[in-house]
Structure formats: C-alpha cells, structure tokens
Design a protein around this motif. Structure first.
Motif, PDB file in Angstrom:
ATOM      1  N   GLY A 181       0.834  -1.192   0.000  1.00 18.04           N
ATOM      2  CA  GLY A 181       0.000   0.000   0.000  1.00 18.04           C
ATOM      3  C   GLY A 181       0.869   1.242   0.000  1.00 18.04           C
ATOM      4  N   SER A 182       1.948   1.189   0.747  1.00 20.34           N
ATOM      5  CA  SER A 182       3.030   2.177   0.677  1.00 20.34           C
ATOM      6  C   SER A 182       4.182   1.634   1.498  1.00 20.34           C
ATOM      7  CB  SER A 182       2.604   3.557   1.203  1.00 20.34           C
ATOM      8  OG  SER A 182       2.655   3.609   2.621  1.00 20.34           O
ATOM      9  N   HIS A 183       5.316   2.313   1.429  1.00 22.46           N
ATOM     10  CA  HIS A 183       6.458   1.965   2.265  1.00 22.46           C
ATOM     11  C   HIS A 183       6.745   3.062   3.284  1.00 22.46           C
ATOM     12  CE1 HIS A 183       6.913  -1.060  -0.866  1.00 22.46           C
ATOM     13  NE2 HIS A 183       7.694  -1.712  -0.038  1.00 22.46           N
ATOM     14  N   LEU A 184       5.707   3.812   3.655  1.00 21.97           N
ATOM     15  CA  LEU A 184       5.828   4.796   4.726  1.00 21.97           C
ATOM     16  C   LEU A 184       5.944   4.071   6.053  1.00 21.97           C
ATOM     17  CD1 LEU A 184       3.014   7.274   3.627  1.00 21.97           C
ATOM     18  CD2 LEU A 184       5.455   7.402   3.098  1.00 21.97           C
ATOM     19  N   ARG A 185       6.882   4.509   6.864  1.00 21.07           N
ATOM     20  CA  ARG A 185       7.176   3.829   8.121  1.00 21.07           C
ATOM     21  C   ARG A 185       7.121   4.820   9.277  1.00 21.07           C
ATOM     22  NH1 ARG A 185      11.089  -0.349   6.128  1.00 21.07           N
ATOM     23  NH2 ARG A 185      11.196  -0.102   3.879  1.00 21.07           N
ATOM     24  N   VAL A 186       7.061   4.300  10.495  1.00 21.22           N
ATOM     25  CA  VAL A 186       7.221   5.168  11.659  1.00 21.22           C
ATOM     26  C   VAL A 186       8.525   5.954  11.507  1.00 21.22           C
ATOM     27  CG1 VAL A 186       7.634   5.213  14.152  1.00 21.22           C
ATOM     28  CG2 VAL A 186       5.829   3.749  13.211  1.00 21.22           C
ATOM     29  N   GLY A 187       9.565   5.277  11.023  1.00 19.94           N
ATOM     30  CA  GLY A 187      10.853   5.934  10.836  1.00 19.94           C
ATOM     31  C   GLY A 187      10.816   7.075   9.836  1.00 19.94           C
ATOM     32  N   SER A 188       9.876   7.057   8.879  1.00 22.08           N
ATOM     33  CA  SER A 188       9.741   8.175   7.940  1.00 22.08           C
ATOM     34  C   SER A 188       9.369   9.443   8.691  1.00 22.08           C
ATOM     35  CB  SER A 188       8.669   7.858   6.882  1.00 22.08           C
ATOM     36  OG  SER A 188       8.909   6.633   6.236  1.00 22.08           O
ATOM     37  N   PHE A 189       8.455   9.314   9.649  1.00 20.48           N
ATOM     38  CA  PHE A 189       8.029  10.462  10.452  1.00 20.48           C
ATOM     39  C   PHE A 189       9.131  10.887  11.420  1.00 20.48           C
ATOM     40  CE2 PHE A 189       4.190   8.878   8.659  1.00 20.48           C
ATOM     41  CZ  PHE A 189       3.380   9.981   8.515  1.00 20.48           C
ATOM     42  N   GLN A 190       9.873   9.927  11.936  1.00 22.62           N
ATOM     43  CA  GLN A 190      10.983  10.276  12.803  1.00 22.62           C
ATOM     44  C   GLN A 190      12.034  11.081  12.047  1.00 22.62           C
ATOM     45  OE1 GLN A 190      11.570   6.060  14.204  1.00 22.62           O
ATOM     46  NE2 GLN A 190      11.717   7.044  16.207  1.00 22.62           N
ATOM     47  N   PHE A 191      12.261  10.742  10.788  1.00 23.62           N
ATOM     48  CA  PHE A 191      13.232  11.469   9.975  1.00 23.62           C
ATOM     49  C   PHE A 191      12.784  12.915   9.766  1.00 23.62           C
ATOM     50  CE2 PHE A 191      14.973  12.979   5.959  1.00 23.62           C
ATOM     51  CZ  PHE A 191      16.319  12.650   6.074  1.00 23.62           C
ATOM     52  N   ALA A 192      11.500  13.101   9.433  1.00 26.70           N
ATOM     53  CA  ALA A 192      10.983  14.446   9.222  1.00 26.70           C
ATOM     54  C   ALA A 192      11.059  15.268  10.500  1.00 26.70           C
ATOM     55  CB  ALA A 192       9.551  14.384   8.706  1.00 26.70           C
ATOM     56  N   ARG A 193      10.767  14.639  11.634  1.00 24.80           N
ATOM     57  CA  ARG A 193      10.766  15.368  12.909  1.00 24.80           C
ATOM     58  C   ARG A 193      12.187  15.725  13.351  1.00 24.80           C
ATOM     59  NH1 ARG A 193       8.149  15.979  17.994  1.00 24.80           N
ATOM     60  NH2 ARG A 193       9.177  17.849  18.799  1.00 24.80           N
ATOM     61  N   VAL A 194      13.135  14.821  13.193  1.00 26.13           N
ATOM     62  CA  VAL A 194      14.485  15.084  13.691  1.00 26.13           C
ATOM     63  C   VAL A 194      15.140  16.217  12.918  1.00 26.13           C
ATOM     64  CG1 VAL A 194      15.852  13.522  12.222  1.00 26.13           C
ATOM     65  CG2 VAL A 194      16.568  13.948  14.576  1.00 26.13           C
ATOM     66  N   ASN A 195      14.679  16.443  11.691  1.00 25.84           N
ATOM     67  CA  ASN A 195      15.215  17.541  10.910  1.00 25.84           C
ATOM     68  C   ASN A 195      14.520  18.869  11.209  1.00 25.84           C
ATOM     69  OD1 ASN A 195      17.302  16.278   9.318  1.00 25.84           O
ATOM     70  ND2 ASN A 195      15.682  15.139   8.294  1.00 25.84           N
ATOM     71  N   GLY A 196      13.540  18.824  12.103  1.00 25.98           N
ATOM     72  CA  GLY A 196      12.900  20.050  12.557  1.00 25.98           C
ATOM     73  C   GLY A 196      12.058  20.749  11.512  1.00 25.98           C
ATOM     74  N   ASP A 197      11.644  20.024  10.487  1.00 26.35           N
ATOM     75  CA  ASP A 197      10.887  20.621   9.385  1.00 26.35           C
ATOM     76  C   ASP A 197       9.406  20.289   9.561  1.00 26.35           C
ATOM     77  OD1 ASP A 197       9.797  21.472   6.996  1.00 26.35           O
ATOM     78  OD2 ASP A 197      11.468  20.759   5.775  1.00 26.35           O
ATOM     79  N   THR A 198       8.686  21.177  10.248  1.00 26.18           N
ATOM     80  CA  THR A 198       7.273  20.908  10.525  1.00 26.18           C
ATOM     81  C   THR A 198       6.453  20.882   9.251  1.00 26.18           C
ATOM     82  OG1 THR A 198       7.477  21.917  12.714  1.00 26.18           O
ATOM     83  CG2 THR A 198       5.261  21.685  11.832  1.00 26.18           C
ATOM     84  N   GLU A 199       6.827  21.683   8.276  1.00 25.37           N
ATOM     85  CA  GLU A 199       6.088  21.682   7.027  1.00 25.37           C
ATOM     86  C   GLU A 199       6.262  20.343   6.301  1.00 25.37           C
ATOM     87  OE1 GLU A 199       3.604  22.445   4.027  1.00 25.37           O
ATOM     88  OE2 GLU A 199       3.789  23.531   5.940  1.00 25.37           O
ATOM     89  N   LEU A 200       7.480  19.800   6.301  1.00 24.64           N
ATOM     90  CA  LEU A 200       7.702  18.477   5.722  1.00 24.64           C
ATOM     91  C   LEU A 200       6.906  17.426   6.482  1.00 24.64           C
ATOM     92  CD1 LEU A 200       9.128  16.376   3.950  1.00 24.64           C
ATOM     93  CD2 LEU A 200      11.070  16.485   5.529  1.00 24.64           C
ATOM     94  N   LEU A 201       6.906  17.516   7.800  1.00 23.73           N
ATOM     95  CA  LEU A 201       6.151  16.575   8.625  1.00 23.73           C
ATOM     96  C   LEU A 201       4.671  16.631   8.263  1.00 23.73           C
ATOM     97  CD1 LEU A 201       6.383  14.587  11.063  1.00 23.73           C
ATOM     98  CD2 LEU A 201       5.914  16.561  12.541  1.00 23.73           C
ATOM     99  N   ARG A 202       4.165  17.830   8.060  1.00 26.30           N
ATOM    100  CA  ARG A 202       2.752  17.994   7.710  1.00 26.30           C
ATOM    101  C   ARG A 202       2.461  17.394   6.338  1.00 26.30           C
ATOM    102  NH1 ARG A 202      -0.459  21.367  10.232  1.00 26.30           N
ATOM    103  NH2 ARG A 202       1.343  22.569  10.977  1.00 26.30           N
ATOM    104  N   ARG A 203       3.330  17.648   5.374  1.00 29.42           N
ATOM    105  CA  ARG A 203       3.116  17.087   4.040  1.00 29.42           C
ATOM    106  C   ARG A 203       3.202  15.562   4.055  1.00 29.42           C
ATOM    107  NH1 ARG A 203       6.953  18.160   0.588  1.00 29.42           N
ATOM    108  NH2 ARG A 203       8.309  19.504   1.824  1.00 29.42           N
ATOM    109  N   LEU A 204       4.100  15.035   4.869  1.00 29.68           N
ATOM    110  CA  LEU A 204       4.209  13.581   5.000  1.00 29.68           C
ATOM    111  C   LEU A 204       2.933  12.994   5.592  1.00 29.68           C
ATOM    112  CD1 LEU A 204       5.810  10.929   4.924  1.00 29.68           C
ATOM    113  CD2 LEU A 204       6.857  11.589   7.108  1.00 29.68           C
TER     114      LEU A 204
END
Length: 487
Positions: A181-204
């Motif tokens: 269905g997709s290869h989105l993982r919990v780790g995908s969100f962790q990557f977006a968050r650790v980089n401090g990019d809230t806009e990227l996190l929102r788009r994800l």
C-alpha cells in the motif's frame, strides 16, 4: 536504461514528487545475467500486468529496475528509526529502491519496490545486494501471510542477478520485487521530525492520510484521527501475528508500516512448540522482539510515532503530549479486543461469548500449551475434532492430560462449533524445516521444493490428502532454529 515507448506499463511518482526531501533519485545496479526465478502471476494480474510480458527478457529487466518504465522515478527512501531500542537519525533504503506507484485493477494505488538492487547513499558499510535464499523467504512468508488474511506487503517476483554475493560463503544474488500500500514507516516520520521541518512533517502526514486513511482528513483534528487510525491498524495486525504464532523478529520503528501491513521479512519465523519467549533472530540476543513482547513493542513504536507527530497535534507542547497520551491509551484495549475476537474464532465460540469467560479460558490453555511444549498450529487445528466429541486424541499431547480434559469440559460447555474453527486455524504454515529445505534447494538451483511449498501455502485452511508432511512439526533432529536477515 529507460523503457521503449511501446511498453504498456506506466508508473506514478507521487512519493518522489510530493516528498522530495525523503527521496534520493537513484538507479538499480545492472544485473549481469538476470533470470526470473519466480513470478506471482495472480498478483501480476491484480496489478493489471501481463504475466507473459513480465516473463520476457525485457519484463525481467523491468522487474529489477534495469529497464525503467514510463513515469517511474526510482528513489531510495530516507527514514530514521530505533533499531533494538537505539536511535539512528538516518537509515534509509540501503539496498532498496521505490520504482514508483501503480494503480491496480481495483483502483488502489500500490508501491512497486525493489530489495537487493544495489548500494544507495544510505548503504553505509553494506554492499546493497541480496541473495536468493532470503529473497525467496520473503516471497514465501509474505504470500503465506496474505493467504491467511493477514495484512502484508506482497511479493511479485524474485529475479536471480547472475552475480555472486559474498556472505559467509559466495551465494547467488537476487532481487525481490515487492508490492505494498506504501512503504511509509514510523521511521519516515521520525526522519521528518528530527530535521525540525514541521512543514515536511505535515506534508508527510497529509500524504499518508491520502494514501491510507482519507476519512481522517474530514475529522475535527485530522492528525489525531490519523494517529488513532494507525494505532487501530497496528493493534489489529499484531493480534493477527499472535494468533497464528508468527514472530516478526526485527520490530524496529523503521519496520513498522503506517499502512498496518507486515513489512520486512528478515529473521522471521513461525513457532512450532508454543513458547511465549520464542526468539529466532540471530541478532536478537536479549529477546527484545520475542513472541510475547510483540504487543508491547508495537505500543513502544507507536509512542515514538506520537513523539514525531507532536508538532501537528497541537501548537502547545503540553496539550499535544496530553492528546498523544490519550490516543495511545486506546492501544491495549484495541489489541486485546482484536486478539480475543480472533481467539474466540480459533476456539469455535460465538463472537457474543462473554469476554470475562473466554479470556481466562484461553490464557489457561496457552499456559498448558507452553508447559507441554505442544505444537501450536497442529493443536488448534486438531482441537476442532473435540468440539463435539472425544478429547482423548488431543489430551495425549499434554504433560497433564487430566488438566486438559478438565479445561475441555468447560470449553465444550460453551458449545464450540468445529466449522468456523477450521476457517480460523490453518493446517499449513511456513514450517521452518520446510522453508529451509526449500531455500537450500533453490540456492543450489532446484526450485521444485520451493514451488511446491508455495502452492501448499496458497490454501492454508483446506486440508488435502497427500500433504501430511507439510502439516507436521519439525523432526526432532532439526534442532533449535536461528534466522538471519541476509545483509
């Protein structure tokens, strides 16, 4: 090399386009002599693909990314993750590529993804390659899980590369083509968050909602609704695992899919003798991912997802934490409800049977199975014969037959029905000794045992004459079992 214009296969590149910060454009390594080892023709048809075309030399090259179809933008996905409890801020697809998305015959968007396609920028010290045995293992086990009705990534094909790969010895290389269905993982969100990019996190998060949980977009708090949906999906998934005796083996946060599908069949195995402490992975020396720990680890992983989502839940940190904690509080109840509903089916009891009667009855049974080291799958399948008759054949499996007979008397008083039991308890699972037998033969060039096992596992609930060896536990001389991830 890009495909010729006449190819009928077209991909979308939504992930690559919408989340370019998480995608590194990359190409699969050229295979010196690609040979199709196994093709999942029913899945190909489900995807709207022509199996005959996939069996051609051009189709085989397409399956491993050496021929790139129109619209495909192969990328290595970036993600972070906790591996055995330790956090890595960047992991990513070290030996994998997302070819792109394809709309299947039912209108669903599906990822087509490669494993073993060569080193990527995330490979670190790895060679980026895979070998025949582990890739066929993932094909075998993931398709068995699908046949049992358990949400999972699927396996479309395994292609031998003609390249020898160094592991403990030199082994034949291979690429797995898998679908999800997709290869989105919990780790995908962790990557977006650790980089401090809230806009990227929102788009994800918006991308994940659109792919998997569109109803969340209409909720009063869409990102809370999204988190709640992931919690429910994971609670149901892990309950499924527990009910069939499946041990994933490496429940790192980068191996927990947002879709609720089982992903990454590395050091996985099914239990023979029931053992809550069962561990098969050679690298899980502390038993972190033991069978009985799986629900707790799922909850732990979801807590890491909650931490990543906090900026989306509320602008005030304290309120965001409170909302996350409230959502997480539902996991144990949802898991218990899913597990108990499944256990009622395994025991042939009506869904309306009282929970406070069935739960202690089931737990008492599991304790007896563990004490007697009783084969989990065979026991539940044979229990249906005792639903309306004698328990003698089943009670002989136990250290204390009288104790089981006393348990069975209470169970029979609840009027179990054998027919639904046979729909809930598989006859055939990927028995470890049969898996190893098939993989060893395939590595040596004989795919016969593998293909026979795949065919048996495609219909796990129907007992068939002549297949007795596929239904029994390992012989005593098989010994203790250890699995390896293949990297």
């Amino acid at each position: 090399m890009r495909a010729a214009a006449e190819t009928t296969l077209s991909f979308e590149g939504r992930f690559a386009r919408d989340l370019e910060e998480l995608a590194v454009p990359w190409q699969a390594e050229e295979a010196p002599d690609p040979q199709l080892l196994v093709l999942n023709e029913p899945l190909a048809a489900e995807l709207g693909l022509d199996p005959a075309e996939l069996r051609t030399p051009e189709g085989t090259r397409l399956l491993i990314g050496n021929l790139v179809p129109d619209g495909a933008t192969p990328v290595a996905q970036a993600y972070a993750g906790h591996q055995f409890g330790g956090y890595s801020p960047i992991l990513g697809d070290g030996r994998a590529l997302l070819l792109g998305e394809i709309t299947d015959a039912r209108g669903r968007l599906r990822d087509v993804h490669l494993k073993g396609s060569g080193r990527t920028p995330f490979a670190r010290a790895g060679d980026g390659l895979a070998v025949v045995g582990p890739m066929l293992r993932e094909y075998l086990v993931s398709e068995s899980m699908h046949a049992m009705g358990i949400p999972t990534t699927r396996s479309l094909a395994v292609v031998g590369t003609g390249r020898a790969v160094q592991r403990e010895t030199m082994l034949p290389g291979a690429v797995l083509t898998r679908v999800a269905g997709s290869h989105l993982r919990v780790g995908s969100f962790q990557f977006a968050r650790v980089n401090g990019d809230t806009e990227l996190l929102r788009r994800l998060a918006d991308h994940a909602i659109g792919r998997h949980y569109p109803a969340a977009a209409k909720a009063a708090h869409p990102y809370v609704a999204f988190f709640d949906a992931v919690i429910a999906a994971q609670a149901s998934l892990v309950a499924h695992w527990m009910l069939v005796g499946f041990v994933h083996g490496v429940m790192n946060t980068d191996n927990m899919a947002i879709s609720g599908e089982t992903i990454d069949y590395g050091p996985c195995a099914f239990m023979d003798a029931f053992n809550p402490a069962a561990v098969y992975s050679s690298i899980d020396q502390g038993g972190r991912y033991a069978y009985a720990n799986q629900p707790l680890i799922a909850e732990w992983n979801l807590t890491r997802l909650a931490e990543a989502l906090l900026p989306l839940l509320h602008e005030d940190q304290e309120q965001a934490v409170a909302m996350a904690v409230e959502s997480l509080g539902a996991f144990r109840g949802e898991y218990s409800a899913a597990w108990l509903a499944g256990m009622k089916a395994k025991l042939g009891l009506e869904a309306a049977a009282q929970d406070d009667v069935v739960a202690p009855l089931a737990n008492e049974l599991l304790a007896m199975l563990a004490e007697g080291e009783v084969d989990y799958t065979s026991f539940f399948r044979s229990l249906s014969s005792a639903a309306g008759g004698t328990t003698e054949a089943v009670s002989d499996l136990f250290v204390d037959p009288a104790a089981f007979e006393a348990w069975a008397e209470r169970w029979q008083a609840l009027a179990p029905d054998a027919e639904p039991m046979n729909r809930a308890n598989p006859v055939y699972i990927p028995r470890n000794h049969l898996v190893e037998e098939a993989l060893a033969a395939a590595t040596a060039g004989d795919l016969g045992p593998f293909n026979r096992l795949v065919n048996v596992l495609a219909d796990p609930y129907t007992e068939r004459p002549g297949l007795e060896r596929y239904a029994g536990p390992a012989p005593e001389d098989f010994g203790s079992y250890r699995t390896f991830c293949g990297t």
